[in-house]
Design a protein around this motif. Structure first.
Motif, PDB file in Angstrom:
ATOM      1  N   ASN A 153       0.819  -1.217   0.000  1.00  0.00           N
ATOM      2  CA  ASN A 153       0.000   0.000   0.000  1.00  0.00           C
ATOM      3  C   ASN A 153       0.855   1.271   0.000  1.00  0.00           C
ATOM      4  N   ILE A 154       1.889   1.266  -0.840  1.00  0.00           N
ATOM      5  CA  ILE A 154       2.727   2.449  -1.041  1.00  0.00           C
ATOM      6  C   ILE A 154       3.061   2.545  -2.531  1.00  0.00           C
ATOM      7  N   PRO A 155       3.287   3.760  -3.049  1.00  0.00           N
ATOM      8  CA  PRO A 155       3.689   3.887  -4.458  1.00  0.00           C
ATOM      9  C   PRO A 155       5.088   3.329  -4.662  1.00  0.00           C
ATOM     10  N   LEU A 156       5.284   2.605  -5.752  1.00  0.00           N
ATOM     11  CA  LEU A 156       6.563   1.955  -5.989  1.00  0.00           C
ATOM     12  C   LEU A 156       7.135   2.337  -7.347  1.00  0.00           C
ATOM     13  N   LEU A 157       8.449   2.529  -7.369  1.00  0.00           N
ATOM     14  CA  LEU A 157       9.206   2.710  -8.601  1.00  0.00           C
ATOM     15  C   LEU A 157       9.920   1.400  -8.867  1.00  0.00           C
ATOM     16  N   ILE A 158       9.592   0.783  -9.994  1.00  0.00           N
ATOM     17  CA  ILE A 158      10.191  -0.504 -10.361  1.00  0.00           C
ATOM     18  C   ILE A 158      11.222  -0.245 -11.448  1.00  0.00           C
ATOM     19  N   ARG A 159      12.483  -0.293 -11.095  1.00  0.00           N
ATOM     20  CA  ARG A 159      13.540  -0.052 -12.086  1.00  0.00           C
ATOM     21  C   ARG A 159      13.963  -1.338 -12.778  1.00  0.00           C
ATOM     22  N   SER A 160      13.813  -2.444 -12.086  1.00  0.00           N
ATOM     23  CA  SER A 160      14.108  -3.757 -12.662  1.00  0.00           C
ATOM     24  C   SER A 160      13.484  -4.805 -11.741  1.00  0.00           C
ATOM     25  N   LYS A 161      13.675  -6.061 -12.070  1.00  0.00           N
ATOM     26  CA  LYS A 161      13.112  -7.136 -11.249  1.00  0.00           C
ATOM     27  C   LYS A 161      13.703  -7.153  -9.848  1.00  0.00           C
TER      28      LYS A 161
END
Length: 307
Positions: A153-161
């Motif tokens: 329940n937080i915004p996430l930045l997915i840069r890679s796996k």
């Protein structure tokens, strides 16, 4: 039992790209939530939900045996709760690309995991791996991002796996840009859309332009979003919208082709896929939501946030 609510999610950037290890931003959307509950009286919704979760229980029983050191759910308690009539009470529309299955998975993991990992960022990678196996029942090959967002329940930045961090969302009241959902009016068939995309990836030319064009636009969107460079953001959202219209048009509901193209031509709004495509919600960006509401008055739209 005490109710625990799990939110929907919206993948702002990275649709399908995250499957190819591209960058993405996903945020919880707490307007829609779901929770595991025991029925007080029977109705069709409760019976159907309980029946569907029983099918999912059977699937989890199989993968539990295959991956004993990974998921570790208390299936005995799960089975007993199913017999008592547990169901998933949710207002998250199914097949609309905002994580109805992700919220269910997060709720099941939270209730039945034997060694439950806490809701904190340091466990994100292992949680994502666990959730990818749990999610495969619904979508085949899955990243695990949707349940991860619903669980943390937080915004996430997915840069890679293996590189996932949290971000601070831009100010929600400046109203320079509005991100909104547009309702296509019918659900998506997620599995068939994913199958279509994976089929496209077998074409070397498509894979080449996906990486050289689509992923580049996507990365620029993420970069400008984080820098709060809204003019540059809209420019690259337009590029993504155009690219999808030209290269993945079968994933856009035919009823939306006209307004999708009109947005690109008149520069008043830009549309992109929300979830798998093919139906459900469409994600939109505009610098003037009041004008857009009038222009798209035939369609149901709702604001995700202003910034």
């Amino acid at each position: 039992m005490r109710k625990k609510f799990f939110p929907a999610k919206i993948l702002l950037f990275g649709e399908y790209g995250v499957m190819e290890n591209s960058v993405g931003i996903s945020v919880p959307h707490n307007f829609y939530t779901g929770s595991l509950e025991f029925h007080t009286k029977f109705n069709k919704e409760i019976l159907y939900s309980n029946y569907e979760i029983k099918k999912y229980y059977s699937f989890l029983s199989i993968i539990e045996k295959k991956r004993k050191n990974l998921i570790k759910l208390n299936l005995k308690n799960f089975y007993e709760d199913l017999r008592k009539g547990i169901f998933f009470h949710s207002n998250i529309p199914q097949g609309y690309g905002i994580g109805s299955s992700g919220a269910l998975i997060a709720a099941i993991y939270d209730r039945y995991a034997k060694k439950k990992l806490k809701k904190c960022l340091k466990h994100a990678i292992i949680l994502k791996k666990i959730f990818s196996h749990m999610e495969s029942f619904f979508h085949g090959k899955s990243s695990g991002i949707d349940p991860l967002i619903c669980y943390l329940n937080i915004p996430l930045l997915i840069r890679s796996k293996t590189n996932i961090t949290t971000i601070k969302l831009p100010n929600n009241n400046k109203e320079k840009i509005t991100i909104f959902l547009l309702n296509s009016g019918f659900p998506s068939k997620t599995f068939s859309m994913t199958k279509f995309f994976l089929g496209k990836l077998k074409d070397n030319n498509f894979r080449k332009i996906l990486k050289s064009e689509f992923m580049m636009y996507n990365e620029k969107c993420v970069e400008s979003f984080l820098k709060k460079d809204f003019e540059f953001l809209l420019k690259n959202v337009k590029n993504i919208s155009t690219w999808i219209f030209n290269n993945l048009r079968p994933m856009i509901p035919k009823t939306l082709w006209k307004i999708w193209e009109e947005g690109i031509l008149n520069n008043r709004y830009y549309l992109k896929l929300c979830g798998s495509g093919g139906g459900g919600f469409i994600l939109g960006f505009t610098s003037n939501y009041e004008i857009l509401k009038n222009q798209l008055r035939k369609y149901a739209t709702e604001v995700v946030f202003h910034f």
